[in-house]
Design an enzyme around this catalytic site. Structure first.
Site, mmCIF file in Angstrom:
data_model
loop_
_atom_site.group_PDB
_atom_site.id
_atom_site.type_symbol
_atom_site.label_atom_id
_atom_site.label_comp_id
_atom_site.label_asym_id
_atom_site.label_seq_id
_atom_site.Cartn_x
_atom_site.Cartn_y
_atom_site.Cartn_z
ATOM 1 N N THR A 136 0.063 -42.262 28.089
ATOM 2 C CA THR A 136 -0.990 -41.554 28.826
ATOM 3 C C THR A 136 -1.489 -42.349 30.032
ATOM 4 O OG1 THR A 136 -2.860 -42.363 27.479
ATOM 5 C CG2 THR A 136 -1.701 -40.385 26.712
ATOM 6 N N ASP A 175 -12.763 -42.442 34.071
ATOM 7 C CA ASP A 175 -11.596 -43.194 33.605
ATOM 8 C C ASP A 175 -10.612 -43.260 34.765
ATOM 9 O OD1 ASP A 175 -9.609 -44.427 32.198
ATOM 10 O OD2 ASP A 175 -9.510 -42.970 30.579
ATOM 11 N N MET A 212 -4.967 -38.270 32.319
ATOM 12 C CA MET A 212 -5.394 -37.102 31.556
ATOM 13 C C MET A 212 -4.835 -37.241 30.137
ATOM 14 S SD MET A 212 -7.237 -34.890 33.346
ATOM 15 C CE MET A 212 -8.165 -36.301 33.907
ATOM 16 N N HIS A 213 -5.394 -38.178 29.388
ATOM 17 C CA HIS A 213 -4.839 -38.559 28.092
ATOM 18 C C HIS A 213 -4.494 -37.359 27.215
ATOM 19 C CE1 HIS A 213 -6.044 -42.723 28.919
ATOM 20 N NE2 HIS A 213 -7.253 -42.276 29.213
ATOM 21 N N ASP A 214 -5.491 -36.510 26.968
ATOM 22 C CA ASP A 214 -5.324 -35.449 25.969
ATOM 23 C C ASP A 214 -4.375 -34.346 26.415
ATOM 24 O OD1 ASP A 214 -7.111 -36.859 24.425
ATOM 25 O OD2 ASP A 214 -8.842 -35.721 25.111
#
Length: 309
Positions: free
Chosen positions: A193, A225, A233-235
């Site tokens: 990510t 972040d 955009m981790h998720d």
């Protein structure tokens, strides 16, 4: 086309919000339930944010349930310093009208699983408190879970300590239960990510792409972040993985979760098979086609606008 039945367990949170925006509007998903959990902000706020997005995309056909307000054992500490006080700043959403279910998230998930004609994928992008409680309280329903697709963990270093990623760190005891459950797990962690970034230029460009683009650019701009070349955009990577697994490189490991001491929240892979005796419990994403991620993301915005009308 057969749609994949999914339960989404989330703590929106800006990157959760973007992931949910895609999931709500994509034709390949049959969203059975949305559940909120304490994580980026309090569970009252994460649940309210789920409802704001359900209303924004006219998807009030999907039930929303409020889950755990605190980790299993550890004191709760949010990430409002990253996601803002509301968890989803940057766009002026109306106050939500749609109400969450009267039942809590764990019993709502159990009901959906019990009534399912086929096993259901559970995607978790916040702390894993809700799904750990589901496993503890309804162990007979484990066979109704097709797999867990988890945003969390890291084999290469953390973002809240030298080893720990935020979702695991928030409730390491829940994460330990999940990783020891025997359910098929795909772990989408910081190893990929932090490579799947949206450049500042892309975020600015998205703002001109209709109502959805304005909303998404607004919340992403408010997101604190930041990496050197863009924002992670981790998720969103969990949703991308479901749609385009070919963008990812995965490797199977035995992953252990550390629940105390200075490495609390760490996810340790037994890469040398010193402890696991050949056992494996997770498919871990170790690389991603970052350019394909960004191109895919940009292509999704017009589709979301078309869906919303």
């Amino acid at each position: 086309m057969t749609k994949e039945p999914i339960i989404l367990d989330m703590d929106p949170g800006i990157d959760d919000a973007v992931a949910l925006s895609i999931a709500l509007t994509h034709s390949e998903f049959d969203l059975k339930l949305l559940t909120g959990v304490a994580g980026n902000v309090s569970v009252d706020k994460t649940t309210a944010n789920l409802i704001k997005l359900v209303e924004f995309f006219n998807r009030t056909d999907i039930p929303v349930a409020k889950g755990a307000a605190a980790p299993l054992k550890k004191a709760f500490k949010d990430a409002s310093y990253i996601h803002g006080a509301s968890g989803m700043p940057g766009y002026d959403f109306p106050e939500p009208v749609y109400q969450p279910l009267a039942q809590d998230a764990i019993s709502a998930m159990a009901e959906v699983l019990s009534n399912a004609s086929e096993p259901i994928t559970i995607v978790a992008t916040g702390a894993y408190t809700n799904i750990a409680l589901l496993l503890q309280q309804y162990p007979k329903l484990k066979s109704k879970i097709k797999r867990f697709v988890l945003m969390g963990g890291s084999l290469s270093g953390g973002n809240v300590s030298s080893v720990a990623e935020f979702n695991i760190f928030t409730d390491p005891d829940a994460a330990k239960i999940v990783f020891e459950s025997g359910v098929d797990i795909t772990m989408i962690g910081l190893d990929v990510t932090l490579k799947a970034l949206l450049s500042n230029q892309t975020i600015a460009d998205v703002a001109s792409m209709g109502t959805v683009g304005k909303m998404i650019s607004g919340v992403m701009t408010a997101y604190n972040d930041v990496e050197a070349t863009g924002k992670p955009m981790h998720d969103v990577n969990t949703i991308l993985y479901l749609l385009h697994p070919e963008f990812f490189t995965l490797k199977d490991f035995m992953v252990y979760v550390i629940t105390d001491g200075p490495a609390i929240g760490g996810t340790i892979a037994d890469t040398q098979d010193r402890w696991s005796n050949g056992q494996l419990n997770a498919h871990v994403a170790i690389d991603i086609d970052a350019k394909a991620f960004e191109n895919w993301f940009i292509e999704e915005i017009p589709k979301m606008n078309a869906y919303r009308g």
